[in-house]
Design a protein around this motif. Structure first.
Motif, PDB file in Angstrom:
ATOM      1  N   ILE A  62       0.848  -1.206   0.000  1.00  0.00           N
ATOM      2  CA  ILE A  62       0.000   0.000   0.000  1.00  0.00           C
ATOM      3  C   ILE A  62       0.879   1.249   0.000  1.00  0.00           C
ATOM      4  O   ILE A  62       0.615   2.206  -0.723  1.00  0.00           O
ATOM      5  CB  ILE A  62      -0.959  -0.001   1.208  1.00  0.00           C
ATOM      6  N   ALA A  65       2.185   1.683  -3.454  1.00  0.00           N
ATOM      7  CA  ALA A  65       1.107   2.057  -4.368  1.00  0.00           C
ATOM      8  C   ALA A  65       0.712   3.522  -4.208  1.00  0.00           C
ATOM      9  O   ALA A  65       0.380   4.201  -5.182  1.00  0.00           O
ATOM     10  CB  ALA A  65      -0.106   1.158  -4.149  1.00  0.00           C
ATOM     11  N   LYS A  66       0.776   4.026  -2.972  1.00  0.00           N
ATOM     12  CA  LYS A  66       0.423   5.425  -2.715  1.00  0.00           C
ATOM     13  C   LYS A  66       1.645   6.340  -2.769  1.00  0.00           C
ATOM     14  O   LYS A  66       1.552   7.509  -2.425  1.00  0.00           O
ATOM     15  CB  LYS A  66      -0.264   5.547  -1.359  1.00  0.00           C
ATOM     16  N   ASN A  67       2.794   5.775  -3.173  1.00  0.00           N
ATOM     17  CA  ASN A  67       4.033   6.533  -3.304  1.00  0.00           C
ATOM     18  C   ASN A  67       4.439   7.203  -1.985  1.00  0.00           C
ATOM     19  O   ASN A  67       4.847   8.357  -1.957  1.00  0.00           O
ATOM     20  CB  ASN A  67       3.935   7.556  -4.436  1.00  0.00           C
ATOM     21  N   ILE A  68       4.298   6.455  -0.907  1.00  0.00           N
ATOM     22  CA  ILE A  68       4.674   6.952   0.413  1.00  0.00           C
ATOM     23  C   ILE A  68       6.090   6.470   0.717  1.00  0.00           C
ATOM     24  O   ILE A  68       6.377   5.278   0.677  1.00  0.00           O
ATOM     25  CB  ILE A  68       3.700   6.433   1.496  1.00  0.00           C
TER      26      ILE A  68
END
Length: 124
Positions: A62, A65-68
């Motif tokens: 995740i 995917a959220k570029n965190i």
């Protein structure tokens, strides 16, 4: 009591050869290892099943995917927050506490700060 917090990212040899014996020898110390996206050599499978060792892990799929982007410093802070003790040693996984430093940590009272631990670790 003391908690030692470190991060792990696919460093299996270091964990098995240095940290696992330390975990077994010092059963009164809480070891909190934060998983930094170890997909190649998953931390959960490597840790000894002992009551003094815990691990934290994020859902890295995740996060990607959220570029965190999460740094080791942020991960260690999560480990400190998850600690069940008031005295915490934060260290790099490559800086293994020596016998002398473990004795020093064992003598600390709750919330007491160690003035200096320089030279009391082995960097590999």
């Amino acid at each position: 009591m003391v908690t030692i917090v470190t991060t792990y990212k696919n460093q299996r040899k270091i964990l098995e050869h240095y940290w696992c014996p330390l975990i077994h020898k010092h059963g009164d110390v809480e070891f909190l290892i934060v998983d930094h996206d170890s997909r190649i050599e998953p931390l959960k499978r490597l840790l000894p099943q002992k009551k003094n060792v815990m691990y934290l892990s994020l859902n890295w799929e995740i996060a990607h995917a959220k570029n965190i982007n999460i740094t080791d410093i942020e991960l260690r802070a999560m480990g400190v927050n998850a600690s069940s003790h008031n005295t915490v040693l934060i260290t790099d996984i490559k800086c293994i506490p020596t016998y002398e430093s473990m004795v020093h940590l064992d003598k600390l009272e709750d919330n007491q700060m160690a003035q200096e631990l320089d030279g009391l670790d082995t960097t590999i």
